[in-house]
Design a protein around this motif. Structure first.
Motif, PDB file in Angstrom:
ATOM      1  N   ALA A 161      44.301  44.519  41.838  1.00 49.85           N
ATOM      2  CA  ALA A 161      45.616  44.660  42.468  1.00 49.85           C
ATOM      3  C   ALA A 161      45.532  45.132  43.920  1.00 49.85           C
ATOM      4  O   ALA A 161      46.564  45.207  44.599  1.00 49.85           O
ATOM      5  N   VAL A 195      47.343  37.226  43.213  1.00 48.35           N
ATOM      6  CA  VAL A 195      47.135  38.251  42.187  1.00 48.35           C
ATOM      7  C   VAL A 195      48.290  38.249  41.188  1.00 48.35           C
ATOM      8  O   VAL A 195      48.088  38.232  39.968  1.00 48.35           O
ATOM      9  N   ARG A 196      49.509  38.254  41.687  1.00 49.65           N
ATOM     10  CA  ARG A 196      50.677  38.309  40.799  1.00 49.65           C
ATOM     11  C   ARG A 196      50.784  37.052  39.935  1.00 49.65           C
ATOM     12  O   ARG A 196      51.139  37.128  38.748  1.00 49.65           O
ATOM     13  N   TRP A 214      47.861  37.296  37.107  1.00 46.08           N
ATOM     14  CA  TRP A 214      47.564  38.577  36.465  1.00 46.08           C
ATOM     15  C   TRP A 214      47.229  38.439  34.977  1.00 46.08           C
ATOM     16  O   TRP A 214      46.397  39.173  34.448  1.00 46.08           O
ATOM     17  N   THR A 215      47.849  37.497  34.281  1.00 42.96           N
ATOM     18  CA  THR A 215      47.600  37.311  32.848  1.00 42.96           C
ATOM     19  C   THR A 215      46.717  36.095  32.552  1.00 42.96           C
ATOM     20  O   THR A 215      46.650  35.629  31.417  1.00 42.96           O
ATOM     21  N   ARG A 257      40.872  36.373  35.878  1.00 42.84           N
ATOM     22  CA  ARG A 257      40.359  37.739  35.774  1.00 42.84           C
ATOM     23  C   ARG A 257      38.833  37.740  35.653  1.00 42.84           C
ATOM     24  O   ARG A 257      38.154  38.586  36.241  1.00 42.84           O
ATOM     25  N   ALA A 271      37.785  43.103  37.835  1.00 40.16           N
ATOM     26  CA  ALA A 271      38.877  43.002  36.857  1.00 40.16           C
ATOM     27  C   ALA A 271      38.343  43.064  35.434  1.00 40.16           C
ATOM     28  O   ALA A 271      37.290  42.531  35.113  1.00 40.16           O
ATOM     29  N   PRO A 307      43.735  45.716  31.696  1.00 43.65           N
ATOM     30  CA  PRO A 307      43.634  46.497  32.931  1.00 43.65           C
ATOM     31  C   PRO A 307      43.564  48.005  32.731  1.00 43.65           C
ATOM     32  O   PRO A 307      43.174  48.719  33.662  1.00 43.65           O
ATOM     33  N   LEU A 313      49.450  47.086  39.328  1.00 44.19           N
ATOM     34  CA  LEU A 313      50.084  45.933  39.957  1.00 44.19           C
ATOM     35  C   LEU A 313      51.457  46.301  40.498  1.00 44.19           C
ATOM     36  O   LEU A 313      51.887  45.788  41.538  1.00 44.19           O
ATOM     37  N   GLY A 348      45.755  40.788  30.555  1.00 45.66           N
ATOM     38  CA  GLY A 348      46.471  41.357  31.684  1.00 45.66           C
ATOM     39  C   GLY A 348      47.471  42.428  31.321  1.00 45.66           C
ATOM     40  O   GLY A 348      48.258  42.857  32.163  1.00 45.66           O
TER      41      GLY A 348
END
Length: 579
Positions: free
Chosen positions: A48, A63-64, A67-68, A73, A79, A83, A100, A418
């Motif tokens: 993040a 990143v956003r 994230w999942t 990752r 990562a 997380p 995040l 995530g």
């Protein structure tokens, strides 16, 4: 704390060296290491971090958006798939992490993300990294994809060997293990490098008309030669073809002495025994694994779900679940495997199921599972006029050309990637399920449970293997079901909140263990706080595993949470407390 030691004299110190210690290597030391390896040294950062540098930047947007995404990752050296393991909680409850959600106004900190390491592409890279860690007495972690429910591939202030880019995949039409007689060969065995993810292994197997015992992960982002295999490795295919470790033919690895060894039934057979279930990050750094494959065959998939009231004693839902529990040993012995997930609201439960049976006719599938479908429909019909009604979604049997087609249809979403999660689990033997199904159902559906996973990934072929044939927990050889519970918390939660949730999970696990006290747990998906991890994860094999570790890792360079030898170290695995 005792001072750290340099230059291989690790025995002079009881503690490993981490980045906040005076003994940490100098820049000149790291420069020397960099000249020995094929890639620049990697300096992992929390994933993040770009959003703290500039929340409106393209880097933060990436990143956003990902994230999942498990494969994204896995590509980030800092990562983890969960997380929460990127963070660190101090004894006073202070949380050191990088969330995040930047609106929490909490600074981004390194947490448990390693600070520097080697991006290994070759065996020589791994050997250089291992020698450097041993010479400087470093707290070492080994990381591939970051799929880990125990946080074993992160460590605060640690040095990391990142094997993610060791991605060779080879299909060997007639594989003969090193040292084996000429007449011992295996058709279309597949050798995967340490960084190969299952989606790459599947592509090679599919092209060869083969299937491999492999895990249920969206996008195939789990590593095929890492912790999944080293911890045992379950699959929906396991009732037919065995666990992952039952299908491993050969493993290569670098030990703490810097040796690159081949382990199989003929060479270093004691190590081969231990590697098949003794846990990842414990005996050395795996550089490759060779698997037995199986002819690709058609698959029959079964999907169904049912929902009911959770507020009444012996509810229709509980009766439906108890019957599924009772017949589970029969299903797995017939070849059925797969996943049942139970979720809940304040007043209801829902069970969603996705199962498969390989190489069976539709008539075979009908004969083995349709009686349960009929049971559900009759239970629903008899309960439809009262408050304790059961709702059943139309059960379906669908034919698929291959395992891969079933997987694409059945395994969707992000599989919890995530998000913060810690789990507990227990292996449930067939006799317990068949002879005590109502008690098992009632225990698993206790009001304190937010949800469970009830996985048909044992029984059948898994139970046919000699429990002492390899190092994996012998509890697997009596088990039919791997049952899992978990807990989660929002980003920014306090250490006290997290501690309270963990204690609740521990309390819930007491009931799980009581169902089969002589069983155990799957090392890769289990509680961080097992009261007796030696017995829970390794059973009667622990002492032999510890002896093998002494032979191949005489300096205990490789130590992981709840792994073999870990009880000789403190909670951070930094300082030795016994031995």
């Amino acid at each position: 704390m005792l001072a750290c030691a340099f230059g291989g004299s690790w025995a002079a110190s009881s503690c490993r060296c981490t980045s906040d210690d005076p003994c940490w290597p100098t820049q000149a030391d790291f420069d020397g290491l960099a000249r020995q390896v094929s890639q620049p040294l990697v300096r992992p950062t929390p994933p993040a971090l770009p959003c703290y540098i500039d929340a409106n930047s393209p880097e933060c947007a990436v990143v956003r958006a990902n994230w999942t995404n498990g494969n994204w990752r896995a590509d980030q050296p800092g990562a983890m798939q969960s997380p929460n393991f990127e963070g660190f909680i101090f004894p006073n409850g202070t949380v050191d992490a990088c969330f995040l959600n930047t609106s929490l106004d909490i600074p981004c900190r390194q947490g448990s993300v390693p600070v520097i390491g080697v991006d290994a592409r070759t065996v020589n890279d791994v050997q250089a990294a291992v020698k450097f860690a041993a010479d400087h007495n470093l707290r070492l972690v080994v990381r591939n994809t970051g799929h880990d429910f125990l946080g074993r591939s992160d460590g605060r202030g640690s040095f990391v060997i990142w094997t993610h880019h060791m991605r060779n995949v080879t299909v060997e039409p007639n594989f003969r293990p090193a040292g084996a007689p000429d007449n011992e060969t295996y058709e279309d065995a597949i050798t995967v490098g340490a960084g190969v993810r299952w989606h790459d292994a599947w592509a090679a197997a599919k092209a060869a008309g083969r299937i491999m015992v492999s895990p249920p992960t969206a996008g195939g982002s789990v590593g095929s030669a890492g912790g999944w295999m080293l911890g045992g490795g379950h699959s929906a295919l396991s009732p037919t073809y065995g666990l992952g470790v039952d299908n491993v033919l050969e493993i290569t690895l670098v030990t703490s002495t810097g040796d690159h060894l081949t382990a199989n039934a003929y060479q270093n057979s004691d190590l081969f025994w231990a590697l098949r279930g003794g846990g990842g990050g414990t005996f050395g750094v795996v550089t490759s694994a060779t698997y037995r494959t199986h002819q690709s065959v058609p698959i029959i998939g079964a999907s169904f779900s049912f929902s009911g009231n959770r507020s009444t004693s012996n509810s229709a839902f509980q009766q439906a679940f108890a019957e599924l529990i009772r017949i589970s040993p029969e299903l797995t012995n017939d070849g059925w495997g797969g996943y049942n997930s139970i979720s809940s609201t304040d007043d209801s439960f829902t069970c969603s199921s996705s199962l498969l049976i390989p190489n069976a006719t539709l008539a075979d599938a009908n004969a083995t599972i349709v009686p349960y479908f009929n049971f559900l429909q009759a239970l629903a019909a008899n309960s439809s006029s009262n408050a304790d009604s059961l709702t059943v979604a139309a059960p379906r049997l669908v034919s698929f050309a291959s395992f891969y087609d079933w997987f694409d249809s059945a395994i969707t979403g992000t599989s919890g990637i995530g998000v913060t999660v810690e789990v507990g689990s227990w292996l449930l033997p067939g006799p317990t399920l068949k002879g005590n199904s109502e008690v098992v159902a009632q225990t698993l559906l206790d009001d304190s449970f937010a949800g469970i996973g009830y996985y048909l990934v044992a029984g059948g072929a898994v139970n046919e293997v000699d429990p002492d044939a390899m190092g994996v927990n012998p509890a697997w050889r009596n088990a039919t079901v791997h049952a899992v519970i978990g807990t989660t918390w929002p980003e920014g939660s306090s250490g006290a909140t997290i501690d309270s949730l963990r204690k609740d999970l521990q309390n819930r696990m007491v009931n799980f263990r009581a169902l089969a006290p002589d069983s155990g747990a799957y090392f890769n998906e289990a509680s961080l706080f097992e009261p007796n991890p030696r017995q829970a994860f390794f059973g009667s094999h622990y002492d032999r595993l510890r002896e093998v570790k002494r032979v191949y890792d005489p300096i205990d360079l490789f130590v992981v949470v709840e792994g073999v030898g870990s009880d000789e170290w403190d909670s951070e695995l930094k300082c030795r407390v016994q031995g």
